[in-house]
Enzyme design. Structure first.
Site, short mmCIF file in Angstrom:
data_model
loop_
_atom_site.label_atom_id
_atom_site.label_comp_id
_atom_site.label_asym_id
_atom_site.label_seq_id
_atom_site.Cartn_x
_atom_site.Cartn_y
_atom_site.Cartn_z
N TYR A 147 0.84 -1.19 0.00
CA TYR A 147 0.00 0.00 0.00
C TYR A 147 0.89 1.26 0.00
O TYR A 147 1.55 1.55 1.00
CB TYR A 147 -0.91 0.01 1.24
CG TYR A 147 -1.98 -1.06 1.27
CD1 TYR A 147 -2.32 -1.79 0.12
CD2 TYR A 147 -2.69 -1.34 2.44
CE1 TYR A 147 -3.32 -2.75 0.15
CE2 TYR A 147 -3.70 -2.31 2.47
CZ TYR A 147 -4.01 -3.01 1.31
OH TYR A 147 -5.00 -3.96 1.35
N LYS A 178 -1.22 -7.98 -2.59
CA LYS A 178 -2.59 -7.50 -2.39
C LYS A 178 -2.49 -6.00 -2.59
O LYS A 178 -1.75 -5.32 -1.88
CB LYS A 178 -3.01 -7.85 -0.97
CG LYS A 178 -4.41 -7.53 -0.58
CD LYS A 178 -4.64 -8.27 0.73
CE LYS A 178 -5.93 -8.02 1.44
NZ LYS A 178 -6.63 -6.82 1.25
P1 FBP Z 1 -10.98 -4.51 2.88
O1 FBP Z 1 -11.37 -5.48 1.78
O2 FBP Z 1 -12.04 -4.42 3.92
O3 FBP Z 1 -10.56 -3.20 2.31
O4 FBP Z 1 -9.72 -5.17 3.61
C1 FBP Z 1 -8.47 -5.21 3.00
C2 FBP Z 1 -7.43 -4.71 3.96
O5 FBP Z 1 -6.14 -4.76 3.38
C3 FBP Z 1 -7.42 -5.43 5.29
O6 FBP Z 1 -6.64 -6.60 5.24
C4 FBP Z 1 -6.92 -4.38 6.22
O7 FBP Z 1 -7.38 -4.50 7.51
C5 FBP Z 1 -7.44 -3.12 5.62
O8 FBP Z 1 -7.69 -3.35 4.27
C6 FBP Z 1 -6.49 -1.98 5.78
O9 FBP Z 1 -7.00 -0.88 5.12
P2 FBP Z 1 -6.32 0.53 5.19
O10 FBP Z 1 -4.86 0.31 5.37
O11 FBP Z 1 -6.65 1.19 3.88
O12 FBP Z 1 -6.93 1.24 6.34
#
Ligand code: FBP
Length: 255
Positions: A147, A178
């Protein structure tokens, strides 16, 4: 050992449909609306909804998954790092579970978040390098949540940075990455190309309009994306099981 084979426990006909449930740590109780506060409800959904894997932090894996009947049907990913959303510091997710402990809990893969572009990126790259090797040595896959985030990241979901994230996953030896939806078909195609033999999973994101999400899944599958890892967009719905079945048919049409 063939590294490409490490992800097989999570694949059905070459695609993956993972249920993510680490939000209690990442976002807090605010996300856990309706029945979703209950880990047993989520595990039941994972099994009945035919998810090819479930993503848990170690506490829930120990207290709800380990030794349960779910552990016979739904392969486990233990998310070994994480953070809360309380502190507003430069993003960094600390390790809270060892790879060997994840293995003891029955995990077939470890999950690790890298905040690409964070001022603490170097620590996460170093740590991921270490846990990726440990996982491979124990016959487990290493899944990287990549991310882009932090003071120096101007646009977290631009095509440029998302394709960069995909390539980073390949370079670091992630078996799956992911990533968040990069906004367009073209970007998704580029992500897939840049990831090479690293499999690409799309995150679900916040709950959206039902058809919008199903269209994104269909588009991803048309573009040969390897699957999804979704949380809120499924289990925050009243009809979570029915919605999971729609996703299933989107990924495996005709099943
Ligand atoms: P979602 O499908 O609910 O977006 O979950 C994916 C995920 O990567 C989770 O594993 C994690 O808890 C969350 O998103 C983290 O989201 P962010 O870092 O954007 O707050």
């Amino acid at each position: 050992m063939k590294f490409q084979n490490l992800v097989e426990p999570f694949l059905y006909k070459e695609k993956a449909m993972l249920l993510a449930y680490d939000h209690g740590l990442e976002h807090g109780p605010h996300d856990l609306i309706g029945k979703s506060f209950d880990p047993n409800y989520i595990l039941d959904l994972a099994q009945k909804g035919k998810f090819t894997g479930i993503i848990l932090q170690k506490g829930i894996a120990e207290k709800y998954y380990w030794g349960s009947s779910y552990s016979r049907y739904v392969p486990l990913v233990v998310k070994i790092n994480g953070k809360t959303n309380i502190a507003s510091t430069e993003p960094y997710a600390a390790i809270n579970c060892s790879v060997s402990w994840a293995k003891k809990l029955g995990a077939k893969a470890i999950g690790y978040t890298i905040y690409l572009g964070s001022r603490r990126e170097a620590e996460m790259l170093r740590e991921f390098g270490k846990v990726q090797e440990e996982a491979h040595q124990l016959g487990m896959a290493a899944i990287a949540w990549i991310y882009p985030r932090g003071t120096d990241v101007k646009d977290e979901s631009s095509s440029e940075i998302t394709t960069y994230a995909a390539r980073v996953g390949l370079e670091l030896g992630a078996d799956m990455i992911k990533i968040k939806y990069p906004g367009s078909r073209g970007s998704l195609q580029l992500v897939k190309r840049m990831a090479g033999r690293t499999k690409v999973l799309l995150s679900g994101g916040q709950i959206t309009e039902e058809t919008k999400f199903l269209e994104e899944v269909k588009e991803a599958i048309d573009l040969k994306i390897d699957g999804i890892a979704v949380g809120r967009n499924v289990w925050q719905r009243e009809d979570a099981l029915m919605f999971s079945q729609k996703i299933y048919h989107g990924i495996w049409p005709g099943e």
